[in-house]
Scaffold this motif. Sequence first.
Motif, mmCIF file in Angstrom:
data_model
loop_
_atom_site.group_PDB
_atom_site.id
_atom_site.type_symbol
_atom_site.label_atom_id
_atom_site.label_comp_id
_atom_site.label_asym_id
_atom_site.label_seq_id
_atom_site.Cartn_x
_atom_site.Cartn_y
_atom_site.Cartn_z
ATOM 1 N N TYR A 84 0.799 -1.228 0.000
ATOM 2 C CA TYR A 84 0.000 0.000 0.000
ATOM 3 C C TYR A 84 0.831 1.276 0.000
ATOM 4 O O TYR A 84 0.378 2.303 0.459
ATOM 5 N N GLY A 85 2.045 1.225 -0.450
ATOM 6 C CA GLY A 85 2.867 2.416 -0.377
ATOM 7 C C GLY A 85 2.391 3.537 -1.280
ATOM 8 O O GLY A 85 2.641 4.697 -1.019
ATOM 9 N N LEU A 86 1.672 3.190 -2.350
ATOM 10 C CA LEU A 86 1.312 4.202 -3.341
ATOM 11 C C LEU A 86 -0.092 4.728 -3.097
ATOM 12 O O LEU A 86 -0.946 4.032 -2.569
ATOM 13 N N LEU A 87 -0.307 5.960 -3.535
ATOM 14 C CA LEU A 87 -1.616 6.578 -3.372
ATOM 15 C C LEU A 87 -2.527 6.068 -4.485
ATOM 16 O O LEU A 87 -2.273 6.335 -5.668
ATOM 17 N N PRO A 88 -3.565 5.304 -4.137
ATOM 18 C CA PRO A 88 -4.355 4.623 -5.168
ATOM 19 C C PRO A 88 -5.155 5.570 -6.053
ATOM 20 O O PRO A 88 -5.555 5.197 -7.153
ATOM 21 N N HIS A 89 -5.377 6.816 -5.571
ATOM 22 C CA HIS A 89 -6.207 7.731 -6.357
ATOM 23 C C HIS A 89 -5.388 8.543 -7.342
ATOM 24 O O HIS A 89 -5.937 9.348 -8.082
ATOM 25 N N ALA A 130 -2.961 0.314 -9.255
ATOM 26 C CA ALA A 130 -3.678 -0.965 -9.257
ATOM 27 C C ALA A 130 -3.467 -1.733 -10.557
ATOM 28 O O ALA A 130 -3.682 -2.940 -10.602
ATOM 29 N N ARG A 137 4.751 -2.112 -8.579
ATOM 30 C CA ARG A 137 4.283 -1.090 -7.641
ATOM 31 C C ARG A 137 5.395 -0.708 -6.676
ATOM 32 O O ARG A 137 5.568 0.457 -6.346
ATOM 33 N N LEU B 178 -0.267 4.977 4.376
ATOM 34 C CA LEU B 178 -0.263 5.952 3.283
ATOM 35 C C LEU B 178 -0.017 7.353 3.820
ATOM 36 O O LEU B 178 0.722 8.143 3.224
ATOM 37 N N LEU B 200 -9.002 9.839 -0.229
ATOM 38 C CA LEU B 200 -9.256 8.416 -0.002
ATOM 39 C C LEU B 200 -10.574 8.182 0.731
ATOM 40 O O LEU B 200 -11.221 7.159 0.546
ATOM 41 N N VAL B 274 -12.180 2.562 -2.148
ATOM 42 C CA VAL B 274 -10.998 2.547 -2.994
ATOM 43 C C VAL B 274 -10.014 1.567 -2.367
ATOM 44 O O VAL B 274 -9.451 1.842 -1.327
ATOM 45 N N PRO B 276 -6.595 0.011 -2.079
ATOM 46 C CA PRO B 276 -5.261 0.342 -2.561
ATOM 47 C C PRO B 276 -4.654 -0.807 -3.360
ATOM 48 O O PRO B 276 -3.851 -0.596 -4.237
ATOM 49 N N ASP B 277 -5.047 -2.030 -3.083
ATOM 50 C CA ASP B 277 -4.412 -3.160 -3.749
ATOM 51 C C ASP B 277 -5.309 -3.777 -4.806
ATOM 52 O O ASP B 277 -5.016 -4.832 -5.316
ATOM 53 N N ALA B 278 -6.414 -3.078 -5.109
ATOM 54 C CA ALA B 278 -7.376 -3.693 -6.033
ATOM 55 C C ALA B 278 -6.775 -3.885 -7.410
ATOM 56 O O ALA B 278 -5.928 -3.106 -7.828
#
Lengths: 352, 278
Positions: A84-89, A130, A137, B178, B200, B274, B276-278
């Motif tokens: 989860y190090g990266l910002l998913p948005h 993702a 990643r 995060l 988020l 959301v 994060p690992d999806a």
Amino acid sequence: MLDVALTTRRDGFVLDAGFASQHQRVVIVGPSGAGKTLALRCIAGLAPLERGRVVLGDTVLYDSRRRIDVRPWRRRIALVPSWYGLLPHLSVASNVAYGLARVWRGHERTRVETLLAVVGLDGVGGLRPADLSPADRQRVALAQALAGDPNLLLLDDPFAAADVLARDQLRVDLLTLLDAFETPMIYVTRDFDEAYLLGETVVVLAAGRVAQLGIPAEILARPRTATVARLVGSTNVVTGTVIGRSDTAVEVEVGLLRVKAAAKQYPVGARATFAVRCGDVRVVDPGPGRPSVTVSRVLRRSGGTTVMLAAGEATIEAAVSGPAPAPGTVVGIEIPDGAAHIVVPDEGARPA
Amino acid sequence: MARRGATAMTPSGGWPFSPHRADGTPWLLGILAAILISYLVSPFLFPVVALTPTVAAAAARHALAPLAIGTSALTATIAAAIVVLVGTPCARLLARREFGGKHTLMAFAYLTLALPPFFVGVLLLGILGPHTPIWDWLVTRGVRVTVWWIVVLAQACVSAPYLVITSRVGFEAFDPSLEAVSLALGKPPLVTFFRVSLPLARPWILAAIPLVWLRALSESGAVFAAATPRSVLVVLSGVRSLSNVLPTVGIFVVVLLALFALTQVFAPRSVRPVRPDA
């Protein structure tokens, strides 16, 4: 160039660890629950310390006696967590840009492209985290961390989530990156092989304390405690009674075995724990002067077959070359002088 | 033989009197859900059915009706804005920080839901109403406290828990590392909040806003008690004589449904978390 002393308490867990290193690459290795991640968070300033110090080069980042506590966002210590190090948005490029230091203002785009190229990911800037494999990643996370030109890179088991096949390449690429950027790092892992590969200094952490500190080869050759011995792969950690001693060694009796182990300051009659790697234990034909033991189990490992040998109250694992004797076979056993050495036994709990 | 018997016993949905539908939903659950759905829908259907065109036209001609709709929408919007502004940081605090009294604070959010709205109105009136110390203090400083502000505050008060409870889940849903990574990258807490935490948690906050707005709009008890301005829609529905109530409620329901449809248009397509690992 790195000097830390960390004392803190969290939900009943006590972290009391200190180490110093002149090397660029420090690896903290230890079993789960040893306090490795907490130590990293304390160094980054993300978890509060009760007392101690964090000194990086000439910069004092934390010193409880001098009441110095630099805020985490001013420390210039980047952190890469295992997941989860990266910002998913944000897109991959925006993630890297998020880490950019101010000096790159106006040149963000070129710098991001360069960083992505350096970690081997050209042309993925438009994708979302993702869309990438776990390994890729973590490459982006490395680029993001390096984007801020940090004075120290903290990597918390960064490749744990990556595919096993990709992991070794990631490690090699990390070494190349660190050489190119000349950024010192502290790397956390549970795997001693990884620590051996990546670390110039290795800190073995167990139950919140430093169990051993040194260069990897030294720790591999002479683990100081039972936990360290198990961690580096000395599979036999056995406790017996001292029945004789010389200046540099003691003779320990356990079950049917009498083993000469390197040690000082052990009185005759005391309990002592020794470690011996299974490759150093020889399985021979039974004969006079050699204890006769029974093969209790044959273990076919990729690194070579081993046998479990029942020797009274002790069980010893030994590597065999050629065909393994069947379970139930009576064989002789030999442990050469110098192969075993005395270790500090675990305090109370066994390692997780 | 035994094997053939076993195969015959386990076809999916082959048993004629199965208590399950083919997709695995038990019939009983479906019936229970249907009861609730009809219960939820009927209060909307009943007044709307009663709303014949003639009656509707008569009710809508009432001089106050357009003003009432506008006022309600305006006060509810201001109330929702206030709730989002102060409720979001509150939700973040409850989700991520450990502090003494945190659970008490959380309990208050639920208690406000349980409190009869009428009490909330009386309470507000007691604190902010005419000739209370705060009222007097504001008046001596030249601030004119109109009854509208009390309406807005009453609406904000009863709708705030919906935002706090929902967006707290949003702030808890993403990995705290995060935020740690962002701080370590040199972003101070406020920057981290706006660029990491808020985006988020956004799906949950956005999901809460229509709830908050609708709750504020439909709030009657607190508004009644605190302000009783005749032109607020809910008050209007209540004060008219009983024979006129049904069409007025009908109009209210129609307006409500229209506004709800509007929120659905502007609401995010999906409020899935959301991952994060999806």
